[in-house]
Design a protein around this motif. Sequence first.
Motif, PDB file in Angstrom:
ATOM      1  N   GLN A 175      -3.506  -3.608   2.345  1.00 17.02           N
ATOM      2  CA  GLN A 175      -3.810  -2.256   2.426  1.00 17.02           C
ATOM      3  C   GLN A 175      -2.865  -1.473   2.988  1.00 17.02           C
ATOM      4  OE1 GLN A 175      -8.153  -1.140   2.284  1.00 17.02           O
ATOM      5  NE2 GLN A 175      -8.625  -3.539   2.350  1.00 17.02           N
ATOM      6  N   ASP A 176      -2.241  -1.976   4.432  1.00 13.67           N
ATOM      7  CA  ASP A 176      -1.497  -1.299   5.180  1.00 13.67           C
ATOM      8  C   ASP A 176      -0.208  -1.101   4.298  1.00 13.67           C
ATOM      9  OD1 ASP A 176      -3.275  -1.043   7.197  1.00 13.67           O
ATOM     10  OD2 ASP A 176      -2.578  -2.762   8.449  1.00 13.67           O
ATOM     11  N   VAL A 177       0.349  -2.116   3.719  1.00 19.95           N
ATOM     12  CA  VAL A 177       1.375  -2.068   3.073  1.00 19.95           C
ATOM     13  C   VAL A 177       1.486  -0.928   1.728  1.00 19.95           C
ATOM     14  CG1 VAL A 177       3.034  -3.204   1.549  1.00 19.95           C
ATOM     15  CG2 VAL A 177       2.305  -4.021   3.565  1.00 19.95           C
ATOM     16  N   VAL A 178       0.248  -1.062   0.948  1.00 23.70           N
ATOM     17  CA  VAL A 178       0.444  -0.339  -0.177  1.00 23.70           C
ATOM     18  C   VAL A 178       0.059   1.362   0.339  1.00 23.70           C
ATOM     19  CG1 VAL A 178      -1.084   0.279  -2.310  1.00 23.70           C
ATOM     20  CG2 VAL A 178      -0.490  -2.050  -1.707  1.00 23.70           C
ATOM     21  N   LYS A 179      -0.753   1.610   1.413  1.00 26.10           N
ATOM     22  CA  LYS A 179      -1.021   2.809   1.996  1.00 26.10           C
ATOM     23  C   LYS A 179       0.459   3.235   2.404  1.00 26.10           C
ATOM     24  CE  LYS A 179      -3.401   5.355   5.657  1.00 26.10           C
ATOM     25  NZ  LYS A 179      -4.360   5.035   6.834  1.00 26.10           N
ATOM     26  N   LEU A 180       1.179   2.611   2.823  1.00 24.14           N
ATOM     27  CA  LEU A 180       2.534   3.034   3.338  1.00 24.14           C
ATOM     28  C   LEU A 180       3.472   3.275   2.136  1.00 24.14           C
ATOM     29  CD1 LEU A 180       4.812   3.383   5.761  1.00 24.14           C
ATOM     30  CD2 LEU A 180       5.190   0.842   5.501  1.00 24.14           C
ATOM     31  N   LEU A 181       3.568   2.311   1.108  1.00 22.82           N
ATOM     32  CA  LEU A 181       3.994   2.574   0.024  1.00 22.82           C
ATOM     33  C   LEU A 181       3.644   4.061  -0.644  1.00 22.82           C
ATOM     34  CD1 LEU A 181       6.218   1.517  -1.988  1.00 22.82           C
ATOM     35  CD2 LEU A 181       4.409   0.195  -3.059  1.00 22.82           C
ATOM     36  N   ALA A 182       2.317   3.988  -0.782  1.00 21.82           N
ATOM     37  CA  ALA A 182       1.911   5.432  -1.464  1.00 21.82           C
ATOM     38  C   ALA A 182       2.232   6.893  -0.712  1.00 21.82           C
ATOM     39  CB  ALA A 182       0.574   5.249  -1.715  1.00 21.82           C
ATOM     40  N   GLY A 183       2.375   6.526   0.587  1.00 21.81           N
ATOM     41  CA  GLY A 183       2.771   7.720   1.366  1.00 21.81           C
ATOM     42  C   GLY A 183       4.152   8.129   1.267  1.00 21.81           C
ATOM     43  N   GLU A 184       5.080   6.925   1.022  1.00 25.31           N
ATOM     44  CA  GLU A 184       6.637   7.286   1.007  1.00 25.31           C
ATOM     45  C   GLU A 184       6.702   7.779  -0.133  1.00 25.31           C
ATOM     46  OE1 GLU A 184       8.666   6.783   3.547  1.00 25.31           O
ATOM     47  OE2 GLU A 184       6.914   6.331   4.934  1.00 25.31           O
ATOM     48  N   ILE A 185       6.013   7.318  -1.303  1.00 29.15           N
ATOM     49  CA  ILE A 185       6.198   7.884  -2.747  1.00 29.15           C
ATOM     50  C   ILE A 185       6.056   9.493  -2.641  1.00 29.15           C
ATOM     51  CG2 ILE A 185       5.097   7.772  -5.126  1.00 29.15           C
ATOM     52  CD1 ILE A 185       5.467   4.743  -4.499  1.00 29.15           C
ATOM     53  N   LYS A 186       4.818   9.877  -2.060  1.00 36.49           N
ATOM     54  CA  LYS A 186       4.427  11.053  -1.906  1.00 36.49           C
ATOM     55  C   LYS A 186       5.316  11.989  -1.089  1.00 36.49           C
ATOM     56  CE  LYS A 186       0.347  11.003  -4.255  1.00 36.49           C
ATOM     57  NZ  LYS A 186       0.196  11.680  -5.354  1.00 36.49           N
ATOM     58  N   ASP A 187       5.621  11.539   0.066  1.00 28.53           N
ATOM     59  CA  ASP A 187       6.511  12.184   0.979  1.00 28.53           C
ATOM     60  C   ASP A 187       7.747  12.340   0.542  1.00 28.53           C
ATOM     61  OD1 ASP A 187       4.117  12.558   2.449  1.00 28.53           O
ATOM     62  OD2 ASP A 187       4.822  10.959   3.898  1.00 28.53           O
ATOM     63  N   ARG A 188       8.453  11.562  -0.423  1.00 29.48           N
ATOM     64  CA  ARG A 188       9.845  11.444  -0.512  1.00 29.48           C
ATOM     65  C   ARG A 188      10.013  12.068  -1.842  1.00 29.48           C
ATOM     66  NH1 ARG A 188      12.934   8.641   3.163  1.00 29.48           N
ATOM     67  NH2 ARG A 188      11.641   7.527   4.798  1.00 29.48           N
ATOM     68  N   ASN A 189       8.762  12.237  -2.524  1.00 30.85           N
ATOM     69  CA  ASN A 189       8.630  12.856  -4.016  1.00 30.85           C
ATOM     70  C   ASN A 189       9.474  11.855  -4.890  1.00 30.85           C
ATOM     71  OD1 ASN A 189       7.874  14.806  -6.022  1.00 30.85           O
ATOM     72  ND2 ASN A 189       9.799  15.726  -5.866  1.00 30.85           N
ATOM     73  N   LYS A 190       8.870  10.445  -5.015  1.00 28.24           N
ATOM     74  CA  LYS A 190       9.332   9.282  -6.002  1.00 28.24           C
ATOM     75  C   LYS A 190       8.504   9.348  -6.775  1.00 28.24           C
ATOM     76  CE  LYS A 190      12.718   8.763  -3.079  1.00 28.24           C
ATOM     77  NZ  LYS A 190      13.997   9.611  -3.024  1.00 28.24           N
ATOM     78  N   ALA A 191       8.862   8.676  -8.064  1.00 34.09           N
ATOM     79  CA  ALA A 191       7.976   8.086  -9.253  1.00 34.09           C
ATOM     80  C   ALA A 191       7.833   6.658  -8.784  1.00 34.09           C
ATOM     81  CB  ALA A 191       8.397   8.246 -10.482  1.00 34.09           C
TER      82      ALA A 191
END
Length: 219
Positions: A175-191
């Motif tokens: 859960q920590d890894v996916v939370k981190l991944l989701a946050g980076e996608i949002k913050d960096r405006n990736k798909a």
Amino acid sequence: MTLILDHVTKTYTDGPNRFNALDEVSLEVKSGEFIAIVGPSGSGKSTMLSIAGALLSPTSGNVLLAGENITGLSSKEITKRRLEKIGFVFQAAHLVPYLKVKDQLNIIQVLAKKRVKHGSDLLTHFGLQHRLNNYPNELSGGQRQRVAIARALMNDPQIILADEPTASLDSKRGQDVVKLLAGEIKDRNKAGIMVTHDERVLSYADRIVTIRDGKIVKD
């Protein structure tokens, strides 16, 4: 849209038999959006991710990355687009065992033949500044996946693709890894697209797409 699959079919032949691993699949993912792909084993999820990541070519249909149709490009050009525009996170971190953490990221700029100076900044951002000179076997599973996410972001790609990123982790670290991944996608405006069987991490996705027998059945 950053990524578009347009009526994509992938057909395999086994002797006289033909079957569609993907059958007329269409999907659009925009920048800043994190999508989870779910479905039973053998449903076509990994094939779909491989085609989205330009690792496989569709039998028919088109794949558009940032408005460019890459379907008809040469293998050399597709490799170039993959290095420039796509970052991958796999089930296991797939770190190079004989490279230190800092060099896991530096190898990306070597492959892409361009200098990128923010590798140490990425590792610091992920709380790995004290692990720069460690080898993969000296890291925990969660730390290895954080290195893998940092590596996927190294060339500032437009698309992040994750294939079962929690498969080798316990519940908390997953859960920590996916939370981190989701946050980076949002913050960096990736798909972002994640293939997963792990229902515990679906709450981090903006949208859940179900695939069965090569077709999207719920979107």
